[in-house]
Design a protein around this motif. Sequence first.
Motif, mmCIF file in Angstrom:
data_model
loop_
_atom_site.group_PDB
_atom_site.id
_atom_site.type_symbol
_atom_site.label_atom_id
_atom_site.label_comp_id
_atom_site.label_asym_id
_atom_site.label_seq_id
_atom_site.Cartn_x
_atom_site.Cartn_y
_atom_site.Cartn_z
ATOM 1 N N GLU A 201 0.853 -1.195 0.000
ATOM 2 C CA GLU A 201 0.000 0.000 0.000
ATOM 3 C C GLU A 201 0.885 1.240 0.000
ATOM 4 O O GLU A 201 1.041 1.921 1.012
ATOM 5 N N GLY A 202 1.481 1.523 -1.143
ATOM 6 C CA GLY A 202 2.467 2.587 -1.250
ATOM 7 C C GLY A 202 1.875 3.965 -1.006
ATOM 8 O O GLY A 202 0.784 4.275 -1.490
ATOM 9 N N VAL A 203 2.631 4.790 -0.274
ATOM 10 C CA VAL A 203 2.209 6.174 -0.035
ATOM 11 C C VAL A 203 2.317 6.963 -1.336
ATOM 12 O O VAL A 203 1.442 7.772 -1.664
ATOM 13 N N THR A 204 3.365 6.718 -2.106
ATOM 14 C CA THR A 204 3.511 7.386 -3.403
ATOM 15 C C THR A 204 2.393 6.932 -4.341
ATOM 16 O O THR A 204 1.800 7.739 -5.059
ATOM 17 N N ARG A 205 2.086 5.641 -4.335
ATOM 18 C CA ARG A 205 0.970 5.104 -5.128
ATOM 19 C C ARG A 205 -0.314 5.853 -4.802
ATOM 20 O O ARG A 205 -1.030 6.341 -5.692
ATOM 21 N N ASP A 206 -0.599 5.982 -3.504
ATOM 22 C CA ASP A 206 -1.821 6.675 -3.084
ATOM 23 C C ASP A 206 -1.798 8.144 -3.502
ATOM 24 O O ASP A 206 -2.809 8.692 -3.956
ATOM 25 N N SER A 207 -0.627 8.781 -3.361
ATOM 26 C CA SER A 207 -0.508 10.198 -3.734
ATOM 27 C C SER A 207 -0.748 10.384 -5.224
ATOM 28 O O SER A 207 -1.432 11.323 -5.641
ATOM 29 N N ILE A 208 -0.208 9.480 -6.030
ATOM 30 C CA ILE A 208 -0.378 9.581 -7.486
ATOM 31 C C ILE A 208 -1.850 9.418 -7.864
ATOM 32 O O ILE A 208 -2.393 10.198 -8.653
ATOM 33 N N LEU A 209 -2.503 8.415 -7.285
ATOM 34 C CA LEU A 209 -3.918 8.192 -7.610
ATOM 35 C C LEU A 209 -4.756 9.409 -7.200
ATOM 36 O O LEU A 209 -5.634 9.856 -7.949
ATOM 37 N N THR A 210 -4.470 9.969 -6.019
ATOM 38 C CA THR A 210 -5.222 11.132 -5.530
ATOM 39 C C THR A 210 -5.015 12.332 -6.450
ATOM 40 O O THR A 210 -5.979 12.995 -6.856
ATOM 41 N N LEU A 211 -3.757 12.620 -6.777
ATOM 42 C CA LEU A 211 -3.458 13.786 -7.612
ATOM 43 C C LEU A 211 -3.994 13.601 -9.035
ATOM 44 O O LEU A 211 -4.476 14.556 -9.656
ATOM 45 N N ALA A 212 -3.934 12.382 -9.535
ATOM 46 C CA ALA A 212 -4.442 12.122 -10.885
ATOM 47 C C ALA A 212 -5.953 12.350 -10.926
ATOM 48 O O ALA A 212 -6.475 12.970 -11.858
ATOM 49 N N GLU A 213 -6.638 11.896 -9.890
ATOM 50 C CA GLU A 213 -8.092 12.111 -9.832
ATOM 51 C C GLU A 213 -8.430 13.600 -9.783
ATOM 52 O O GLU A 213 -9.399 14.053 -10.386
ATOM 53 N N GLN A 214 -7.609 14.346 -9.048
ATOM 54 C CA GLN A 214 -7.886 15.779 -8.887
ATOM 55 C C GLN A 214 -7.492 16.594 -10.118
ATOM 56 O O GLN A 214 -8.135 17.593 -10.434
ATOM 57 N N ASN A 215 -6.454 16.177 -10.803
ATOM 58 C CA ASN A 215 -5.871 17.031 -11.836
ATOM 59 C C ASN A 215 -6.151 16.618 -13.280
ATOM 60 O O ASN A 215 -6.008 17.441 -14.182
ATOM 61 N N LEU A 216 -6.463 15.340 -13.483
ATOM 62 C CA LEU A 216 -6.662 14.906 -14.872
ATOM 63 C C LEU A 216 -8.134 15.048 -15.249
ATOM 64 O O LEU A 216 -9.017 14.748 -14.444
#
Lengths: 397, 397
Positions: free
Chosen positions: A289-304
């Motif tokens: 359960e990567g913290v970077t993985r979670d950060s990427i998914l969160t930012l992608a949802e917000q920004n893409l």
Amino acid sequence: MLRRTNQLSLASRLFSGAASRMMSAPLESSKLQIRSTTKPSTPKNNEDLGFGKTFTDHMLAVEWTQEKGWGAPEIKPYGNLSLDPSCAVFHYGFELFEGLKAYRTPDNKITMFRPDKNMERLNKSAARICLPTVDGEEVIKLMGKLIEQDKHLVPKGQGYALYLRPTMIGTTAALGVSAPDRALLFVIASPVGPYYKTGFKAVRLEATDYATRAWPGGCGDKKLGANYAPCVLPQKQAAERGYQQNLWLFGPEKYITEVGTMNVFFVFKDAKTGKKELVTAPLDGTILEGVTRDSILTLAEQNLSSDEWTISERYFSIKEVEERAAKGELVEAFGAGTAAVVSPIKEIGWNGKDINVPLQDGKQSGPLTETIAKWIADIQYGNVKHGNWSREVTGPL
Amino acid sequence: MLRRTNQLSLASRLFSGAASRMMSAPLESSKLQIRSTTKPSTPKNNEDLGFGKTFTDHMLAVEWTQEKGWGAPEIKPYGNLSLDPSCAVFHYGFELFEGLKAYRTPDNKITMFRPDKNMERLNKSAARICLPTVDGEEVIKLMGKLIEQDKHLVPKGQGYALYLRPTMIGTTAALGVSAPDRALLFVIASPVGPYYKTGFKAVRLEATDYATRAWPGGCGDKKLGANYAPCVLPQKQAAERGYQQNLWLFGPEKYITEVGTMNVFFVFKDAKTGKKELVTAPLDGTILEGVTRDSILTLAEQNLSSDEWTISERYFSIKEVEERAAKGELVEAFGAGTAAVVSPIKEIGWNGKDINVPLQDGKQSGPLTETIAKWIADIQYGNVKHGNWSREVTGPL
């Protein structure tokens, strides 16, 4: 009837054991004792910083016993651990760790990136191997004190950081295989430079289907020492065949799970609709359960834009990657983890062939990979604020 | 073309690395240095001996580096290891162990039971996690010297023994996940009593299908620390429900694999033919290659009549056990390992019910379980000679 009675009394002993553990002392940052080094070191030049090879002047250590709970935390000069050779950590893999970074912002503050996520995972790892859990906020405070103690060693400059390594080991000195009744939580800190000193360097992976990293009902989703040593041989074998890392496959479907010791993302583009998909393996118990993985998914949802993008946590196989590459639908791939943040992939060896992953002209990554790296770096270095992801250690240092 | 060149040079670097490892110093018992304790201990009374809680006066230690190979073995007073907190063993599970016993025979010799099998497995474990291998015969000689050094602490009497624990850990002090370039092999020794002080005590098991001990492509057949810590939670949960141990199942077929940290054997009797079958799980990469398991299979083949018995290494499931128990065809079950040799089973909790395993009237085991225990003890204590299974440490001690 006697047997039944014995069972009940065994059960009640165990439950009272659980109760006494609950009543034992919690981990309290207010009990911190600090013993400073008499020989503070001078910072290395940024260009001399490797990853996790040199450490700061001090370390944090807290002992736990089942009987008394957590003792007084101590910050003390970095130095060797002295442990009985029969300790559980040497024999039965009673060990877990975390990895996170502290950054120096342009206005000279020091922040930790999402330390609460690391503490959450630390507690899940601990529970899985019967080590004690902690109040994560107390450990975050203590890590702040450790950073403050060695603040002159937190490097300056984009790409540089202080890597923090919380670790917990079982220290019971006996050879019976059982839950440790003694443990040590310690945190060491290493000033580190950018993973890729001259910008990204895309890597070649070998897909591994002859060895399996994790399994349902195992512990591949926890950050346990147990998950790491067995990974090195497949990586070494990939390296002997000219690949920098290995790509872990799972099961007869050859699902893609992780790359080396990182999570992995792929980008596909539908040839008909032009819509793109950012995809990573789902958290089914076999994926860290990567913290970077979670950060990427969160930012992608917000920004893409959802008109152009789909974001998926789903199973996908090396066969799908191979087929979509053949159709020109494979557009990017990258690993994700704390050390490198994102690590672009340019080729995947599979089934005697190399699958090519496109890169931007004259660059070592795809466009989304580059964008994601910038999103995260901007938050980590304090150029952009994002909720409570950056946790300030103290005032200006 | 450049890339291809890089690959070749990477490969040649790796191969030359392998070559230099091969040329580095082997482990040589003739280089042994002995530093004796100034305070030899007095033996405990047999009734005070537990399992792996107290150790003899000395330990054996040998350091290895990738650059130089194995250093001079040292026997020195038992004492703490002093290790940098960044050492690979604390973070990534670079650790393996072995367990074997030395016995005092009626004519006062000391023998080790099949130590060559342990050395063979130690090397397989080491290769799996990129730790150095050893010349097993040299380590056997060194263990003999360690036993000789502490010979006054090898207990006398049937059921008593000196438990030897060879252990190897990766000691590279850096946080990169890679093959250790430093390691320590050490051996500690614990005087132990019989696992069951008053004869056998049959145990109740809970069948575990919600957690998985090992899987294809993993490392469940090696004696790595990685395989042990994750086993403790299911054992603890079984204990909370009144079972002494757990029985590991694998896959949708619910195949029986191991019990706790032991191999497991079942005995079925065909209701029609009366023919009996001794069955254990096959060595398919998910089963520990137990020395006791191998000894039992070998002795059963030599001593049981093929008219009456079949000996099988095959897959068998908890469903088969349940069905055959219902038909009266389940006649015995027992765990097998170095600590207890054989450990009889009397009940298995599965699917909300308890499957009953018959015991002999007034006894805590089935007849074959008892017979096998005697076969092995007779060899271990020197009453019966069996090939080269008993390795004499030295002359009369």
